[in-house]
Design an enzyme around this catalytic site. Sequence first.
Site, short mmCIF file in Angstrom:
data_model
loop_
_atom_site.label_atom_id
_atom_site.label_comp_id
_atom_site.label_asym_id
_atom_site.label_seq_id
_atom_site.Cartn_x
_atom_site.Cartn_y
_atom_site.Cartn_z
N CYS A 33 -39.29 47.12 22.24
CA CYS A 33 -40.05 46.62 21.08
C CYS A 33 -39.86 47.67 19.71
CB CYS A 33 -41.46 47.23 21.43
SG CYS A 33 -42.94 46.30 20.57
N HIS A 136 -41.75 43.68 25.91
CA HIS A 136 -42.12 44.94 26.79
C HIS A 136 -41.46 44.63 28.20
CE1 HIS A 136 -44.17 47.56 24.11
NE2 HIS A 136 -44.54 46.54 23.54
N GLU A 138 -41.39 46.42 30.83
CA GLU A 138 -42.45 47.17 31.75
C GLU A 138 -43.52 46.48 31.92
OE1 GLU A 138 -44.00 48.60 27.90
OE2 GLU A 138 -41.97 48.02 28.65
#
Length: 161
Positions: A33, A136, A138
Amino acid sequence: AFGDGMRNLEERELVAPLTRMVKDDGKPVLGICLGSQLISRASDEFGLCQGLGWVKAHCQRLAPDEPGLRVPHVGWNSLHLTRSSWLLEGVGEGDQVYFTHSFAAPVTADCVASTGYGVEFASVVERNHIAGVQFHPEKSGDVGLVILGNFLARVGTHATS
């Protein structure tokens, strides 16, 4: 914000050691990011600010030209693979990842995947052992896990050489 991120790196005297580690020692790095933006040359966020300059990109505010598309861009969107990539091994054309951002780099030579959100932007950049993802991983489910696994494999290969 980009300027705050660079200022924090500078105040903590991290720019030189990070650059030495990445550029001189060849250690793999993955910017996520804002981290993906900080590895670029510069950003226009809150005025022109110089970045780390590890990839050839200049981040700009998203300006989607389609009605109904809002900034920040938040949510799931598709990856368009633009060239082969060690980071994206096992990721397919059109796979979805999760974004939350207002700025991004345009598609440049270092772009290995792009995403359309009214305009096309670089969602994944890669220059040798340096990589950045605008989204992102994750929060991107199985696709994100594949990407993070590819990075960890690269780190492991580097650690043993």
